[in-house]
Design a protein around this motif. Structure first.
Motif, PDB file in Angstrom:
ATOM      1  N   ALA A   1       0.832  -1.206   0.000  1.00 26.17           N
ATOM      2  CA  ALA A   1       0.000   0.000   0.000  1.00 26.17           C
ATOM      3  C   ALA A   1       0.866   1.255   0.000  1.00 26.17           C
ATOM      4  O   ALA A   1       0.556   2.236  -0.685  1.00 26.17           O
ATOM      5  CB  ALA A   1      -0.936  -0.004   1.209  1.00 26.17           C
ATOM      6  N   LEU A   2       1.964   1.226   0.740  1.00 25.34           N
ATOM      7  CA  LEU A   2       2.862   2.379   0.786  1.00 25.34           C
ATOM      8  C   LEU A   2       3.510   2.628  -0.573  1.00 25.34           C
ATOM      9  O   LEU A   2       3.677   3.773  -0.995  1.00 25.34           O
ATOM     10  CB  LEU A   2       3.935   2.188   1.860  1.00 25.34           C
ATOM     11  CG  LEU A   2       4.881   3.352   2.091  1.00 25.34           C
ATOM     12  CD1 LEU A   2       4.110   4.608   2.517  1.00 25.34           C
ATOM     13  CD2 LEU A   2       5.914   2.986   3.138  1.00 25.34           C
ATOM     14  N   SER A   3       3.838   1.554  -1.292  1.00 24.01           N
ATOM     15  CA  SER A   3       4.450   1.750  -2.610  1.00 24.01           C
ATOM     16  C   SER A   3       3.429   2.248  -3.634  1.00 24.01           C
ATOM     17  O   SER A   3       3.767   3.009  -4.537  1.00 24.01           O
ATOM     18  CB  SER A   3       5.113   0.459  -3.102  1.00 24.01           C
ATOM     19  OG  SER A   3       4.150  -0.507  -3.420  1.00 24.01           O
ATOM     20  N   LYS A   4       2.166   1.831  -3.478  1.00 29.18           N
ATOM     21  CA  LYS A   4       1.117   2.264  -4.404  1.00 29.18           C
ATOM     22  C   LYS A   4       0.576   3.654  -4.074  1.00 29.18           C
ATOM     23  O   LYS A   4       0.174   4.389  -4.969  1.00 29.18           O
ATOM     24  CB  LYS A   4      -0.038   1.253  -4.396  1.00 29.18           C
ATOM     25  CG  LYS A   4       0.320  -0.084  -4.988  1.00 29.18           C
ATOM     26  CD  LYS A   4      -0.826  -1.071  -4.842  1.00 29.18           C
ATOM     27  CE  LYS A   4      -0.437  -2.433  -5.404  1.00 29.18           C
ATOM     28  NZ  LYS A   4      -1.492  -3.422  -5.204  1.00 29.18           N
ATOM     29  N   VAL A   5       0.550   3.980  -2.793  1.00 30.54           N
ATOM     30  CA  VAL A   5       0.012   5.269  -2.333  1.00 30.54           C
ATOM     31  C   VAL A   5       1.021   5.856  -1.344  1.00 30.54           C
ATOM     32  O   VAL A   5       0.876   5.709  -0.139  1.00 30.54           O
ATOM     33  CB  VAL A   5      -1.374   5.093  -1.662  1.00 30.54           C
ATOM     34  CG1 VAL A   5      -1.969   6.449  -1.324  1.00 30.54           C
ATOM     35  CG2 VAL A   5      -2.314   4.297  -2.542  1.00 30.54           C
ATOM     36  N   PRO A   6       2.063   6.521  -1.854  1.00 29.29           N
ATOM     37  CA  PRO A   6       3.112   7.034  -0.962  1.00 29.29           C
ATOM     38  C   PRO A   6       2.614   8.157  -0.053  1.00 29.29           C
ATOM     39  O   PRO A   6       1.567   8.766  -0.293  1.00 29.29           O
ATOM     40  CB  PRO A   6       4.179   7.547  -1.928  1.00 29.29           C
ATOM     41  CG  PRO A   6       3.470   7.775  -3.210  1.00 29.29           C
ATOM     42  CD  PRO A   6       2.308   6.828  -3.244  1.00 29.29           C
ATOM     43  N   VAL A   7       3.391   8.413   0.973  1.00 33.75           N
ATOM     44  CA  VAL A   7       3.082   9.499   1.904  1.00 33.75           C
ATOM     45  C   VAL A   7       3.073  10.822   1.136  1.00 33.75           C
ATOM     46  O   VAL A   7       3.946  11.076   0.315  1.00 33.75           O
ATOM     47  CB  VAL A   7       4.125   9.544   3.052  1.00 33.75           C
ATOM     48  CG1 VAL A   7       3.911  10.765   3.935  1.00 33.75           C
ATOM     49  CG2 VAL A   7       4.051   8.267   3.870  1.00 33.75           C
ATOM     50  N   ASN A   8       2.070  11.631   1.392  1.00 32.10           N
ATOM     51  CA  ASN A   8       1.939  12.954   0.787  1.00 32.10           C
ATOM     52  C   ASN A   8       1.768  13.953   1.931  1.00 32.10           C
ATOM     53  O   ASN A   8       0.652  14.299   2.301  1.00 32.10           O
ATOM     54  CB  ASN A   8       0.744  12.997  -0.170  1.00 32.10           C
ATOM     55  CG  ASN A   8       0.543  14.369  -0.787  1.00 32.10           C
ATOM     56  OD1 ASN A   8       1.351  15.273  -0.611  1.00 32.10           O
ATOM     57  ND2 ASN A   8      -0.547  14.533  -1.511  1.00 32.10           N
TER      58      ASN A   8
END
Length: 156
Positions: A46-53
């Motif tokens: 999930a972190l690789s698909k939706v990185p921290v913004n």
């Protein structure tokens, strides 16, 4: 209110969680170690698909005029300013949590929240640590151990 489950790492202490319910992904018959590994894989994915913004935001500034008069009738007006604090927020957190939940669902897990067992149930149950996720019933509850581990109990 978000339906997003709150995931507790196995290493949290009972003092940190108090009497809060235990939220976890559940799949009957799966080892807790396997569930934890699957959760880690889904979190990384999930972190690789939706990185921290990370976004920087500021609370609104509000002004409040205040007039004070002395005993001679002289009045002074001052302005009190509130707000303007800067904080950060991860704008992608909700979406990342949703992607994580979808990943766990694809692996057959469902999010559950188990209430803390009553003291009567805790005192009657033999002391143990849950190592394999059991079948759950409406009466299932959790006993938190002093070392941060937990035990799922189904009375009756």
């Amino acid at each position: 209110m978000s339906r997003m489950p709150l995931f507790l790492a196995l290493g949290l202490t009972a003092a940190a969680t108090g009497c809060a319910p235990l939220s976890l992904y559940h799949k009957p018959g799966v080892a807790v170690v396997q569930m934890d590994g699957d959760l880690t894989q889904c979190q990384v994915s999930a972190l690789s698909k939706v990185p921290v913004n990370t976004q920087i935001r500021t609370t609104p500034i509000q002004t409040f005029p205040r007039t004070v008069c002395d005993r001679h009738g002289r009045c002074y007006t001052s302005v009190e300013i509130m707000g303007g604090q800067t904080y950060t927020v991860d704008a992608n957190k909700r979406l990342r949590d949703k992607v994580e939940a979808q990943c766990m669902a694809e692996k057959g897990y469902a999010p559950v929240e188990l209430p803390q067992c009553s003291s009567a149930i805790s005192n009657a149950a033999p002391k143990a640590v849950t190592t394999v996720l059991p079948r759950l019933a409406p009466t299932s509850c959790v006993i938190r151990n002093a070392d941060g581990s937990w035990q799922i109990v189904t009375p009756g």
